[in-house]
Design a protein around this motif. Structure first.
Motif, short mmCIF file in Angstrom:
data_model
loop_
_atom_site.label_atom_id
_atom_site.label_comp_id
_atom_site.label_asym_id
_atom_site.label_seq_id
_atom_site.Cartn_x
_atom_site.Cartn_y
_atom_site.Cartn_z
N ALA A 53 0.78 -1.24 0.00
CA ALA A 53 0.00 0.00 0.00
C ALA A 53 0.82 1.30 0.00
O ALA A 53 0.51 2.20 -0.78
CB ALA A 53 -0.98 -0.01 1.17
N TYR A 111 -4.56 3.66 4.41
CA TYR A 111 -3.79 2.43 4.60
C TYR A 111 -2.54 2.60 5.45
O TYR A 111 -1.85 1.63 5.74
CB TYR A 111 -3.43 1.83 3.23
CG TYR A 111 -4.66 1.43 2.46
CD1 TYR A 111 -5.43 0.35 2.87
CD2 TYR A 111 -5.09 2.17 1.36
CE1 TYR A 111 -6.57 -0.01 2.19
CE2 TYR A 111 -6.24 1.82 0.68
CZ TYR A 111 -6.99 0.73 1.09
OH TYR A 111 -8.14 0.37 0.42
N HIS A 120 -1.68 7.21 -0.68
CA HIS A 120 -2.73 6.35 -0.12
C HIS A 120 -2.54 6.09 1.38
O HIS A 120 -3.12 5.16 1.93
CB HIS A 120 -2.79 5.02 -0.87
CG HIS A 120 -3.32 5.16 -2.28
ND1 HIS A 120 -2.51 5.33 -3.37
CD2 HIS A 120 -4.58 5.20 -2.75
CE1 HIS A 120 -3.24 5.45 -4.46
NE2 HIS A 120 -4.51 5.37 -4.11
#
Length: 494
Positions: A140, A167, A163
């Motif tokens: 991630a 995450y 992201h």
């Protein structure tokens, strides 16, 4: 060489090089100036130093022997990955060894059932997801430099990416480390299970900037690729409105996979570079990615579009397909190199603030930009309040670098003033070491030094970085007093 005490055996530079050549092949020990020059800095080129010697080992045993040798003769060691860091964390020591992990590039194992991958520290961030793709998995954290940056450096700096809102940072996405201490001992930090007993040394090592040990193996967590991911682009005629929209999305109970913000200068630079279709008339844009099941994404897109319009967005559009989604993100991830086309030099800052303070901080940064007469292009991980202001300057103009650094310091101090921190993912390195004196008081810094001493009592690993001496903080406080400034009571304690 490092000044030895009475019990420390001395070693000359030639003898050190000869000893290193007994451990690794001759062509993996670099000591000629033209060979050392490429290692003089990381991504923060304002700080430069030529190391005494560069070594490029290939095995864990070689790293152990190199560190044991350096420990024996009290030779400083700086570990280096791909050199993409932006805080001077990999700046060499002029009387020390630069230990490059560039040859540690093996993906040791991918276990799709347990959703983990075990890799060497020189493996590129993006390469992990590429290798795991055949199993429907990915890693991630995705820094903008993910095509080049290595996982060892990501752990050392606790890197994030677009992201990280949903995450997490590197610390939330690794499961086990193998490190070698300065005296050559191989340690396994944490375990292969979901949880480990004892102190959370995994979190301690993550973000320790090479000051506690040299990372030689990383076990990362892998996630299943979402069924669907879609990006919404929202344009605003006011940067403050865009900042307020960020808080409104989170307040609506939605945690996007990514929530990024760019201001007008960054938009234009990225559009000229990538041609992502960004609206050039906008003062700011938000990129909001929703991911999950088809049904979940459809519901969230409708809700987020409504929130954005209510927040004053002048334009809201949704990526029509995967290709358009990728292009929109490509523009954001290319923002740093794109801004480099606007000015001979730029200084990339990294601070984190509470989301609710984003409008206030944006206005304050605009005021500072006018005061210092230096333009700023703003690129934010807006969802988690991680700011990346890019100060444009020309190092060829006498005094302009110094003015830029002072401006950058004011931005970091502003982050602390509103309840934030001086770094979100780039680390402290050399760049932010003075601002550590603003964020932490003397007792807190003494605890940092105590942790350092527990792992590296002689201070040989990446010396002079990240944690300032109390003497340095006293000098920094005196400088503020001299200027008639002492905005932070912490400085009065030194």
């Amino acid at each position: 060489m490092h000044s030895p005490d009475k019990t420390t055996p001395e070693i000359s530079s030639d003898a050190l090089i000869d000893s290193l050549q007994q451990i690794i092949p001759l062509d993996s020990v670099l000591f000629e100036k033209e060979d050392l020059k490429p290692y003089e800095c990381d991504g923060l080129s304002a700080y430069r130093a030529i190391p005494l010697v560069v070594v490029l080992p290939e095995t864990i045993e070689q790293v152990k022997q190199i560190l044991t040798l350096c420990h024996q003769y009290r030779v400083p060691v700086v570990a280096r990955g791909a050199g993409t860091g932006l805080s001077g964390g990999a700046l060499p020591h002029e009387q020390g060894v630069l230990l490059s992990l560039a040859k540690f590039t093996n993906i040791i194992d991918i276990n799709p059932k347990r959703r983990i991958a075990t890799v060497q520290p020189g493996v590129r961030n993006l390469a992990i997801s590429q290798a795991a793709d055949q199993y429907g998995l990915y890693y991630a954290p995705d820094p903008s430099s993910q095509i080049a940056c290595t996982i060892g450096g990501n752990v050392a700096e606790n890197s994030g990416g677009v992201h990280c809102l949903k995450y997490g940072l590197t610390v939330h996405n690794i499961q086990q480390l193998k490190i070698i201490t300065i005296d050559g001992e191989l340690l396994t930090i944490s375990g292969s299970g979901l949880d480990s007993a004892g102190y959370d040394l995994l979190a301690l090592m993550t973000g320790s900037e090479g000051m506690l040990g040299v990372i030689v193996e990383v076990t990362v967590k892998l996630l299943p690729k979402p069924e669907r991911a879609q990006v919404i682009l929202a344009a605003f005629d006011d940067v403050v409105k865009a900042g307020e929209a960020v808080g409104n999305i989170i307040a609506a109970g939605i945690i996007p996979g990514g929530l990024e913000m760019m201001d007008k200068l960054a938009i234009r630079a990225a559009e000229d570079f990538v041609h992502a279709g960004y609206p050039l008339q906008a003062e700011a844009i938000l990129l909001c990615e929703l991911d999950g099941t088809n049904e979940e994404v459809s519901q969230h897109i409708l809700k987020v579009r409504e929130v954005l319009k209510q927040s004053g967005a002048s334009e809201v559009r949704t990526a029509r397909d995967e290709a358009e989604r990728q292009v929109l993100w490509q523009g954001r991830k290319a923002a740093f190199p794109a801004v480099g086309r606007l000015s001979p030099d730029y200084y990339c800052m990294d601070g984190t603030i509470p989301r609710k303070q984003l409008p206030q901080v944006l206005k304050a940064m605009a005021d500072l930009s006018a005061e210092y007469e230096l333009p700023v292009a703003n690129v934010f991980h807006a969802g988690d309040g991680n700011l990346h202001p890019l100060i444009l300057y020309d190092a060829n103009i006498p005094g302009e670098l110094e003015r830029t650094e002072e401006f950058g310091g004011k931005i970091l101090e502003l982050c602390v003033e509103v309840g934030g921190t001086i770094t979100g993912e780039h680390g402290v390195g050399m760049e932010k070491i003075n601002q550590m004196c603003v964020q932490f008081n003397s007792l807190e810094l003494q605890q940092f030094h105590a942790v350092k001493a527990a792992f590296d009592p002689d201070g040989l690993l990446n010396p002079g970085k990240a944690v300032p001496s109390l003497h340095r903080c006293a000098e920094f406080g005196a400088m503020h007093v001299h200027k008639g400034e002492l905005p932070f009571p912490e400085l009065e304690r030194f």
